[in-house]
Design an enzyme around this catalytic site. Sequence first.
Site, PDB file in Angstrom:
ATOM      1  CB  CYS A   1     -21.951  71.424   1.509  1.00  0.00           C
ATOM      2  SG  CYS A   1     -22.983  69.958   1.834  1.00  0.00           S
TER       3      CYS A   1
ATOM      4  CB  CYS B   1     -19.788  67.310   5.124  1.00  0.00           C
ATOM      5  SG  CYS B   1     -20.635  67.274   3.529  1.00  0.00           S
TER       6      CYS B   1
ATOM      7  NE  ARG C   1     -25.936  71.268   9.625  1.00  0.00           N
ATOM      8  CZ  ARG C   1     -25.372  70.131  10.028  1.00  0.00           C
ATOM      9  NH1 ARG C   1     -25.340  69.831  11.316  1.00  0.00           N
ATOM     10  NH2 ARG C   1     -24.824  69.309   9.151  1.00  0.00           N
TER      11      ARG C   1
HETATM   12 CO    CO Z   1     -22.266  68.894   3.643  1.00  0.00          CO
END
Ligand code: CO
Length: 211
Positions: free
Chosen positions: A42, A101, A46
């Site tokens: 992703c 997410c 982070r």
């Molecule tokens: Co994400």
Amino acid sequence: MESYQKLLLANKAWVKDKLDVRADYFERMADDQTPEFLWIGCSDSRVPAEDITGTGPGELFVHRNIANQIIHTDFNMLSVLQYAIEVLKVKHVIVCGHYGCGGVKNALGHKDLGLINKWLRNIKDVYRIHQNELEGIEDSNMRFRRLVELNVQEQVWKLAETSFVQHSWQKGNGPQIHGWVYELHTGYLNDLMMLTPDNHVKDIYKFEFDD
Ligand code: CO
């Protein structure tokens, strides 16, 4: 000092650190790349691929997009995948999602987000495929976490459904395809699944190759 200038300063310090350890560090790194892993993660800030896996320059070939999607019309992702498999001959492809997410969370909602609707729509398809299981989970946070996992699982299968992976598998080569989820609250990776050339995609997705 502007925030971006800190990055340029930090770069200078990083170069010095590397050169202190090995004077020819960058000369050697510039020669070639032979990464063993393709990381598809992703875009979330982070989840820094190298940091959380203890890898450094030269070890991961990286593609990141919102919610780590494998979309069969995405030439960007497909080009990365083809290059990783056919040229770099990576041994492992890792799809890494993460709990919390934002892409998955928004896909669970109904707000019109413009263009990004089209991207997140693929996660709504994952929801539809697993609707019974997901709607059997009463706690909404647990349902969200499970959708993050199922999203990774579906992307792993989608990779196996590509011609690049199938052709490489048929020729007796790798890669293994892994599905992982990163836990923001603890820093640990959750190893969900692995596909090897012994795994078979559903018949409708199979390609026949001449060589
Ligand atoms: Co994400």
